[in-house]
Design an enzyme around this catalytic site. Structure first.
Site, PDB file in Angstrom:
ATOM      1  CB  CYS A   1      -0.920  -0.022   1.219  1.00  0.00           C
ATOM      2  SG  CYS A   1      -1.632   1.559   1.658  1.00  0.00           S
TER       3      CYS A   1
ATOM      4  CB  CYS B   1       0.775   1.465   4.231  1.00  0.00           C
ATOM      5  SG  CYS B   1      -0.955   0.937   4.178  1.00  0.00           S
TER       6      CYS B   1
ATOM      7  CB  CYS C   1     -13.781   7.358 -13.236  1.00  0.00           C
ATOM      8  SG  CYS C   1     -15.122   6.381 -12.554  1.00  0.00           S
TER       9      CYS C   1
ATOM     10  CB  CYS D   1     -16.631   7.200 -15.670  1.00  0.00           C
ATOM     11  SG  CYS D   1     -16.711   8.002 -14.045  1.00  0.00           S
TER      12      CYS D   1
END
Length: 495
Positions: free
Chosen positions: A52, A55, A397, A400
């Site tokens: 991550c 992170c 997106c 989308c």
């Protein structure tokens, strides 16, 4: 006992080479989580995944905060759990669905989600506020001097006995403890040294923010109602021109005027205050009519983009404003006290043209799905005299992109109806304030000739779902569909 546990842990980590002890943050597993966390009076746990990015960015600040908080009295433990390997079950048990997730525990019991800053200093301040009472009791004159000499705004209550005002003060301190430092005293020696003749509550500004345009300390003059004191604290905390950061930006409400420049109270406090004092001089004239702040331009580049600036070429402040209606305005001339003052007078007098981020109006907008941009929004959406379904999307997106062919097909189905199917790139255009767009795609239904607020579309995203919704909500029944969304049979004359 708790302090000894922490010392033993850090000692072991320094003597042996264990992957779980590669920092000052102990790593817990499914096997030891419940046992170890129950030994800590107060702890902050970071549930993370090694891959991550967020992170990885948080890790150095989290580790620095762990070092600082281990020396706190009482110490506060910062811990971590790898949700992809040895801590999978623990993460599932605590409802972890994204990374990093931070949670606060007391003696092994979950208390609340961590909602504070993600910087080392921010984590330290927030977590210290979780330990002990909301207001620190001051017992000596030196205690008070040290408390009010912090590099932050502090609130101090001076009381001679247990009164209603003291009870109110302690209640407010507990409510606001996560963001603001409170202290109180009833010691006669302190009251005498600071010439406190009757109970009072004072707000002290740090020396680093001292200026000649506002007092360094303010007295509370309200009653003993909690809402009065709480409102007073919030209204006065940031002062005439507050230092607005990524951590406290939500405190500053429109109408708001922000000066963006190289704000840095650590490396360059003198240079920071040089420009802030000039902002203050003008802001003083408009106090109560606008809120004012200074912000580091590098921390708020995303906001500057919203005002049309890819970068700030000058060392001088760039002035951007939002009025009560969230309309945007920019000081176009180079900053000076004179140009800033004129800008504020014009802003107050309604003489400025709002800045509008917009793509160019399409040269051909004859497709079945109309394209709205900020410059033509009123024509294509607000004043088109049709029922309208509008999609706010982002080019990158995935959802989308998946919706795009369905939306195009819907446009074809509705092209002979009194319904407009519209789309707008919300990353390249300013979205009107009555449309709340926080994710993509976001869709709204606007009935024609309606003064009501737009209605967020919450139904399905298949073609039939759209048709059924439009058929049911259209101002007038559709030509090709009944109110249930079923296609009508064509008359012979229409064949």
């Amino acid at each position: 006992m708790l302090f000894k546990l922490l010392v033993v842990h850090f000692a072991i980590c320094s003597l042996i080479n264990v992957i779980a002890c590669d920092s000052d943050v102990p790593q817990l597993t499914d096997d030891d989580f419940e046992t170890i966390i129950s030994q800590y009076e107060t702890s902050l746990v970071m549930f993370y995944a090694p891959w991550c990015g967020h992170c990885k960015r948080l890790k150095p600040d989290f580790e620095k905060a762990a070092q600082l908080l281990s020396r706190n009295d009482p110490p506060i433990a910062l811990l971590k759990v790898d949700c992809t390997e040895s801590g999978k079950t623990t993460c599932n048990n605590h409802g972890v669905s994204g990374y990093p997730t931070l949670k606060i525990f007391r003696l092994g019991k979950f208390v609340r989600e961590y909602s504070g800053p993600r910087s080392a200093d921010g984590i330290v301040k927030y977590m210290k506020s979780q330990v002990g009472p909301g207001s620190k009791e001051l017992l000596t004159v030196d205690d008070l001097k040290n408390f009010i000499n912090k590099d932050e705004v502090v609130i101090v209550g001076f009381f001679k006995k247990d009164t209603d005002l003291k009870k109110t003060f302690l209640q407010v301190a507990d409510k606001l403890r996560e963001k603001i430092s409170f202290a109180h005293t009833t010691v006669e020696d302190i009251l005498g040294n600071f010439n406190i003749k009757s109970e009072s509550i004072k707000l002290y500004r740090p020396k680093i923010l001292a200026n000649k345009f506002e007092p360094a300390e303010i007295d509370f003059t309200g009653g003993d109602a909690v809402f009065e004191l709480q409102s007073w604290v919030k209204e006065n905390y940031h002062g005439l021109v507050g230092h607005r950061t990524t951590e406290n930006s939500e405190d500053f409400k429109s109408p708001l005027v922000v000066a963006y420049y190289n704000v840095d109270y650590i490396k360059n406090p003198k240079g920071t205050n040089y420009w802030r004092n000039r902002i203050l001089k003008v802001a003083k004239q408009f106090q109560g009519k606008f809120n004012f702040a200074i912000s580091a331009k590098d921390d708020f580049q995303h906001e500057l983009n919203e005002f049309g600036f890819d970068y700030v070429p000058s060392e001088k402040p760039l002035i951007c404003a939002r009025d009560a209606n969230k309309q945007k305005f920019v000081l176009k001339e180079e900053f000076s006290i004179e140009t800033f003052e004129q800008f504020m007078n014009d802003l107050l007098g309604g003489k400025l043209t709002p800045y509008l981020k917009s793509e160019e109006i399409p040269s051909d907008n004859s497709g079945s799905v109309k394209v709205a941009v900020a410059k033509n929004f009123d024509d294509v959406v607000t004043n088109n005299k049709k029922d309208t379904l509008i999609e706010f999307y982002a080019p990158w997106c995935g959802h989308c992109k998946k919706l795009s062919p369905i939306y195009d097909e819907l446009g074809e189905k509705m092209k002979n109806e009194d319904v407009a199917i519209v789309k707008m790139d919300a990353t390249a255009n300013d979205v009107p304030p009555n449309f709340d767009v926080r994710g993509f795609p976001t869709l709204y239904w606007i009935p024609k000739n309606s003064s009501d607020k737009p209605v967020r579309y919450e139904s399905g995203r298949e073609l039939d779902d759209f048709i059924k919704y439009i058929a049911a909500h259209a101002t007038e029944e559709l030509k090709g569909y009944d109110r249930n969304g079923k296609a009508k049979s064509l008359d012979k004359d229409e064949l």
